[in-house]
Design a protein around this motif. Structure first.
Motif, PDB file in Angstrom:
ATOM      1  N   LYS A  63     -20.121 -17.605 -14.909  1.00  0.00           N
ATOM      2  CA  LYS A  63     -21.191 -17.009 -15.705  1.00  0.00           C
ATOM      3  C   LYS A  63     -22.523 -17.085 -14.980  1.00  0.00           C
ATOM      4  CE  LYS A  63     -19.531 -17.396 -20.460  1.00  0.00           C
ATOM      5  NZ  LYS A  63     -19.850 -17.884 -21.827  1.00  0.00           N
ATOM      6  N   ASN A  64     -22.844 -18.255 -14.447  1.00  0.00           N
ATOM      7  CA  ASN A  64     -24.126 -18.432 -13.755  1.00  0.00           C
ATOM      8  C   ASN A  64     -24.240 -17.516 -12.532  1.00  0.00           C
ATOM      9  OD1 ASN A  64     -24.925 -20.343 -15.599  1.00  0.00           O
ATOM     10  ND2 ASN A  64     -24.341 -22.094 -14.334  1.00  0.00           N
ATOM     11  N   ILE A  71     -25.098 -14.094 -13.889  1.00  0.00           N
ATOM     12  CA  ILE A  71     -26.473 -14.133 -14.405  1.00  0.00           C
ATOM     13  C   ILE A  71     -27.463 -14.043 -13.254  1.00  0.00           C
ATOM     14  CG2 ILE A  71     -28.212 -15.632 -15.485  1.00  0.00           C
ATOM     15  CD1 ILE A  71     -25.980 -16.678 -17.315  1.00  0.00           C
ATOM     16  N   THR A  72     -27.206 -14.789 -12.181  1.00  0.00           N
ATOM     17  CA  THR A  72     -28.077 -14.782 -11.007  1.00  0.00           C
ATOM     18  C   THR A  72     -28.153 -13.385 -10.385  1.00  0.00           C
ATOM     19  OG1 THR A  72     -27.534 -17.090 -10.537  1.00  0.00           O
ATOM     20  CG2 THR A  72     -28.509 -15.814  -8.738  1.00  0.00           C
ATOM     21  N   PHE A  87     -22.087  -8.562 -18.394  1.00  0.00           N
ATOM     22  CA  PHE A  87     -22.132  -9.246 -19.690  1.00  0.00           C
ATOM     23  C   PHE A  87     -20.798  -9.203 -20.411  1.00  0.00           C
ATOM     24  CE2 PHE A  87     -26.584  -9.123 -18.742  1.00  0.00           C
ATOM     25  CZ  PHE A  87     -27.002 -10.366 -19.215  1.00  0.00           C
ATOM     26  N   ILE A  96     -20.117 -12.666 -19.189  1.00  0.00           N
ATOM     27  CA  ILE A  96     -20.999 -13.653 -19.842  1.00  0.00           C
ATOM     28  C   ILE A  96     -20.724 -13.697 -21.348  1.00  0.00           C
ATOM     29  CG2 ILE A  96     -23.418 -14.253 -20.300  1.00  0.00           C
ATOM     30  CD1 ILE A  96     -24.005 -12.696 -17.597  1.00  0.00           C
ATOM     31  N   PHE A 120     -27.771 -13.443 -23.506  1.00  0.00           N
ATOM     32  CA  PHE A 120     -28.369 -12.201 -22.985  1.00  0.00           C
ATOM     33  C   PHE A 120     -29.838 -12.105 -23.395  1.00  0.00           C
ATOM     34  CE2 PHE A 120     -29.650  -7.948 -24.480  1.00  0.00           C
ATOM     35  CZ  PHE A 120     -29.724  -7.268 -23.271  1.00  0.00           C
ATOM     36  N   ILE A 164     -31.988 -14.599 -21.502  1.00  0.00           N
ATOM     37  CA  ILE A 164     -32.179 -14.185 -20.106  1.00  0.00           C
ATOM     38  C   ILE A 164     -33.277 -13.129 -20.016  1.00  0.00           C
ATOM     39  CG2 ILE A 164     -31.097 -12.941 -18.170  1.00  0.00           C
ATOM     40  CD1 ILE A 164     -28.419 -14.252 -19.097  1.00  0.00           C
TER      41      ILE A 164
END
Length: 418
Positions: A6-7, A10-11, A101, A104, A110, A113
């Motif tokens: 997930k990270n 996200i990155t 997503f 995620i 979301f 973020i």
């Protein structure tokens, strides 16, 4: 060392968002977006669901239509490639938002973020205002010289304020941090002095409060708002406002000229003030004139790689030694841009697509549906002013892709609880 899945995504998503905001090169942004999408496909081996393919299929139809036009009119290869990157941008953006997503799979995460990205962007903007821009000059143009607009900050502000109203919990646990974040985002958004941001903010608020759904009550409110806008413009045209006036006077001059800038086509090219005040109208005039000389293009468009002959060298190129641009491939008015490239068929596909996205608010009133509908309405407006879906600086398209995923799992009752 094992990387958190997930990270990792996200990155990558945050990298794409900030590159879109601060990397000036459109081509480098496209390369980055294709690269991160390629990384996802390499590791995840995704299977695209039928509903998602249906979501983006109208954009694919437009792309195919553009290629057919390019073959028919034998457009230059370099210009075809240039247009291809612009036409594929919304497909890339929706795909990145949706696929990332999908992994995620957390609407609250979301939202956080987006808020943190918006806050970081607002802090950057404020630092630019105080340490780079001439904040205390009294000139709106000087304040806006480095920063034109930022829709991410508006979207973040809306999420921060209204998330609890729909989802039942506050996104940020600390009340103090919650309030400070609202102040920072609000101040930064205000200091853009952007006409487009004002309209976008109004559209988002009207959608949140249900005024854009098709009901008798909402139509009455819309009528009142339109009347208020007409009275405001009646006042603006009744007073003298200087084009380069100090402070807010310069801003109100631009607001006053906005309708004429879009629709006035009778322009003196030798009068630079008149030309730049009505530039969007001039682009439209030239595009329609060229289509009038080539009737088949009205139906099918001129295809990818087609350009508009301005009939003079406009000072739109900062390259040293350049005498300007005589031929342009992009237009501010997105409806004319789509019409010129893809014809009436393409324009119909484009408009129907946006209307379908908007219509979701007439089916459901949850936050996800509201945000999708609001973005669709924003595109309907920004297509008139900054090319809408095909704006190279557009940030909404990535958020829309994520919202499509959450909307799908909401329909399937799979949305994780807060």
């Amino acid at each position: 060392m094992k990387i958190n899945r997930k990270n990792f995504y996200i990155t990558l998503f945050v990298l794409v968002i900030f590159a879109q905001l601060y990397l000036d090169s459109f081509r480098l942004n496209i390369v980055l977006q294709v690269t991160v999408l390629g990384v996802y496909i390499f590791f995840e081996k995704p299977v695209f669901k039928i509903w998602f393919v249906k979501k983006i299929s109208p954009l694919i139809y437009l792309l195919i239509l553009g290629f057919l036009g390019a073959l028919f009119y034998t457009q230059p290869l370099l210009l075809i490639v240039k247009d291809f990157t612009h036409v594929i941008k919304p497909i890339l953006g929706i795909s990145i938002g949706y696929l990332f997503f999908k992994v995620i799979n957390d609407f609250r995460l979301f939202s956080k973020i987006i808020i943190y990205c918006g806050l970081a962007s607002a802090i950057i903007h404020i630092l630019i205002l105080f340490f780079v821009a001439d904040l205390f000059s009294g000139s709106i143009s000087a304040i806006r010289y480095y920063t034109k607009d930022n829709f991410l900050e508006l979207f973040s502000l809306v999420l921060l304020i209204y998330y609890k109203r729909f989802e039942g919990v506050r996104l940020l646990k600390s009340i103090f941090f919650h309030r400070i974040t609202i102040i920072v985002l609000g101040f930064s958004a205000f200091m853009y002095f952007s006409r487009t941001m004002i309209v976008v903010a109004i559209i988002m608020l009207l959608t949140i409060y249900g005024f854009t759904a098709l009901t008798r009550k909402s139509l009455r409110y819309v009528a009142v708002i339109i009347t208020a806008i007409l009275l405001f413009y009646a006042y603006l045209y009744s007073v003298k406002i200087e084009r380069d006036g100090p402070g807010l006077q310069g801003f109100f001059y631009k607001v006053k000229m906005a309708p004429a800038e879009l629709f006035t086509t009778k322009i003196d090219r030798n009068d630079h003030a008149d030309l730049w005040d009505h530039w969007r109208g001039y682009e439209t005039k030239r595009a329609l004139a060229l289509m009038d000389k080539n009737p088949p293009s009205i139906i099918f468009g001129n295809g990818l790689g087609s350009t508009v002959n301005l009939k003079f060298y406009a000072p739109l190129d900062d390259t040293p030694g350049s005498k300007g641009l005589r031929y342009i491939s992009e237009l501010h008015n997105g409806y004319i841009y789509v019409l010129y490239k893809f014809g009436v068929i393409g324009l119909a596909i484009y408009v129907i697509l946006l209307l379908k996205w908007y219509h979701i608010i007439n089916k459901r009133k949850d936050l996800i549906a509201i945000l999708i509908s609001a973005i669709a309405l924003i595109y309907i407006f920004t297509t008139l002013t900054i090319t809408g879906l095909y704006n190279s600086r557009d940030i909404f398209i990535f958020l829309l892709g994520a919202l499509f995923h959450f909307n799908y799992i909401y329909d399937k009752k799979l949305l994780p609880k807060n």
